[in-house]
Design a protein around this motif. Structure first.
Motif, short mmCIF file in Angstrom:
data_model
loop_
_atom_site.label_atom_id
_atom_site.label_comp_id
_atom_site.label_asym_id
_atom_site.label_seq_id
_atom_site.Cartn_x
_atom_site.Cartn_y
_atom_site.Cartn_z
N TYR A 85 0.85 -1.19 0.00
CA TYR A 85 0.00 0.00 0.00
C TYR A 85 0.88 1.24 0.00
O TYR A 85 1.99 1.24 0.54
N VAL A 86 0.36 2.31 -0.60
CA VAL A 86 1.08 3.58 -0.66
C VAL A 86 0.17 4.69 -0.16
O VAL A 86 -1.01 4.76 -0.53
N ALA A 87 0.71 5.54 0.69
CA ALA A 87 0.01 6.73 1.16
C ALA A 87 0.89 7.94 0.90
O ALA A 87 2.13 7.83 0.92
N PHE A 88 0.27 9.08 0.66
CA PHE A 88 1.00 10.32 0.43
C PHE A 88 0.69 11.30 1.54
O PHE A 88 -0.45 11.39 2.00
N LEU A 89 1.70 12.03 1.95
CA LEU A 89 1.52 13.05 2.97
C LEU A 89 2.25 14.30 2.53
O LEU A 89 3.47 14.27 2.30
N ASP A 90 1.52 15.41 2.36
CA ASP A 90 2.17 16.66 2.01
C ASP A 90 3.10 17.06 3.14
O ASP A 90 2.84 16.80 4.32
N ASP A 91 4.19 17.74 2.78
CA ASP A 91 5.23 18.02 3.77
C ASP A 91 4.83 19.01 4.84
O ASP A 91 5.59 19.25 5.80
N GLY A 121 -10.79 15.11 7.04
CA GLY A 121 -9.74 15.95 7.59
C GLY A 121 -10.29 17.24 8.14
O GLY A 121 -11.49 17.50 8.07
N ASP A 122 -9.41 18.06 8.70
CA ASP A 122 -9.79 19.39 9.12
C ASP A 122 -8.69 20.37 8.72
O ASP A 122 -7.65 19.98 8.18
N VAL A 123 -8.94 21.66 8.95
CA VAL A 123 -8.00 22.71 8.58
C VAL A 123 -7.48 23.35 9.87
O VAL A 123 -8.27 23.80 10.71
N VAL A 124 -6.18 23.40 10.01
CA VAL A 124 -5.56 24.00 11.19
C VAL A 124 -4.76 25.22 10.75
O VAL A 124 -3.77 25.09 10.02
N ASP A 125 -5.21 26.40 11.17
CA ASP A 125 -4.53 27.64 10.82
C ASP A 125 -3.54 27.99 11.92
O ASP A 125 -3.92 28.40 13.01
N ILE A 157 -13.23 13.81 -2.25
CA ILE A 157 -12.11 13.36 -1.44
C ILE A 157 -11.25 14.53 -0.99
O ILE A 157 -11.23 14.89 0.18
N GLY A 158 -10.54 15.15 -1.93
CA GLY A 158 -9.70 16.30 -1.59
C GLY A 158 -8.22 16.01 -1.74
O GLY A 158 -7.75 15.60 -2.79
N SER A 159 -7.48 16.19 -0.67
CA SER A 159 -6.02 16.17 -0.69
C SER A 159 -5.43 14.76 -0.86
O SER A 159 -6.04 13.76 -0.49
N ARG A 183 -4.54 20.44 -9.20
CA ARG A 183 -5.68 19.52 -9.31
C ARG A 183 -5.24 18.12 -9.72
O ARG A 183 -6.02 17.31 -10.20
N GLN A 184 -3.96 17.81 -9.49
CA GLN A 184 -3.45 16.48 -9.82
C GLN A 184 -4.06 15.41 -8.93
O GLN A 184 -4.23 14.27 -9.35
N ASP A 185 -4.38 15.79 -7.69
CA ASP A 185 -5.03 14.83 -6.80
C ASP A 185 -6.43 14.50 -7.31
O ASP A 185 -6.82 13.33 -7.37
N TYR A 186 -7.18 15.51 -7.70
CA TYR A 186 -8.54 15.30 -8.22
C TYR A 186 -8.52 14.40 -9.46
O TYR A 186 -9.33 13.48 -9.59
#
Length: 279
Positions: A85-91, A121-125, A157-159, A183-186
């Motif tokens: 399995y592969v998962a991606f996580l933005d840095d 997910g959620d957004v953390v500012d 989905i999103g990110s 929009r490569q994820d989409y």
């Protein structure tokens, strides 16, 4: 095994370390982390990332040849991944500790045609003190299973940070489309949903971090260009699905309107929608 691919560009090591630590803290521990450095060769940013992550246990540092963009970096990660399995996580994003465990649980009783499990997910500012947390834009759209029709109409989905995918499916589909500036994820989710099934986990398991550093999603020109490429690539599918077609065109309009970037294109597309769909 799960291979976690973290691509990085112009991000200080201490920011990337937060993403890495959220992976190391997972309750599911049969994993590897691949740090794909997309910074320019011999740049100060690249040197700092190499120093911070080379030679560490369970972490593989990979230098991409020059700056080729996030899609090329993710594809390089897929090529080097050892996991099933592969998962991606933005840095600059982070995960909750049980993310991988909960997604793998959904795979456990699923057939081979289920190629992806996503989460909320959620957004953390972090620019505010204290940091403020808000709802991620796809949270209220959650579906236990997402179809190709769903994804054509809207990105449910999103990110890239939300998904866990079978490596075999990603390889078969040819990885991410490197022609896309955004929009490569989409587009990837469209391809997966067209050829496989996508399940969900109804729990917030990833955190999208907002800050003052560079973020692709904040570039209006890249967002507009990405949508245009996706629309052209799937035009025949949209043409056969009027409901999804209208939804996509509305999203394009909103993107242009939101950024106030291509006003001429905004009115031209709006006129096209009225002429084509409103009798």
């Amino acid at each position: 095994m799960v291979s976690v691919v973290i691509t990085t560009y112009k991000r200080p090591p201490e920011a990337v370390e937060k993403a890495v630590q959220s992976v190391l803290d997972q309750t599911y521990q049969d994993l590897e982390i691949l740090i794909v450095d997309d910074n320019k060769n011999n740049s100060e940013e690249s040197k700092l990332i190499a120093e911070a992550f080379s030679g560490r246990d369970r972490i593989k540092y990979i230098k991409q040849d020059g700056n080729k963009g996030a899609c090329a970096a993710r594809n390089l990660g897929i090529t080097n991944a050892q996991g099933e399995y592969v998962a991606f996580l933005d840095d600059d994003d982070t995960w909750e500790p049980e993310k991988l465990e909960m997604q793998l649980a959904r795979f456990k009783d699923a057939d081979e045609n289920v190629a992806m499990v996503y989460c909320l997910g959620d957004v953390v500012d972090i620019s505010t003190e204290p940091p403020t947390v808000s709802e991620y834009y796809t949270t209220r759209l959650y579906k236990d299973e997402i179809t190709f029709h769903d994804q054509l109409k809207y990105d449910y989905i999103g990110s890239t940070s939300q998904g866990l995918m079978r490596k075999s499916a990603l390889v078969k589909l040819g990885g991410f489309d490197e022609s896309l500036p955004a929009r490569q994820d989409y587009e990837m989710w469209l391809r997966i949903s067209k050829n496989y099934r996508i399940y969900g986990v109804k729990k917030v398991l990833f955190h999208y971090i907002q800050h003052g550093m560079e973020q692709i999603t904040k570039s209006p020109k890249k967002a507009w260009t990405g949508y245009k490429i996706v629309y052209k690539k799937y035009y025949e599918d949209y043409r056969k699905d009027p409901d999804a077609h209208i939804g996509m065109l509305q999203r394009i309009i909103e993107t242009v309107k939101e950024y106030n970037y291509f006003l001429y294109q905004y009115y031209r597309i709006k006129k096209h929608i009225i002429k084509r769909f409103v009798k």
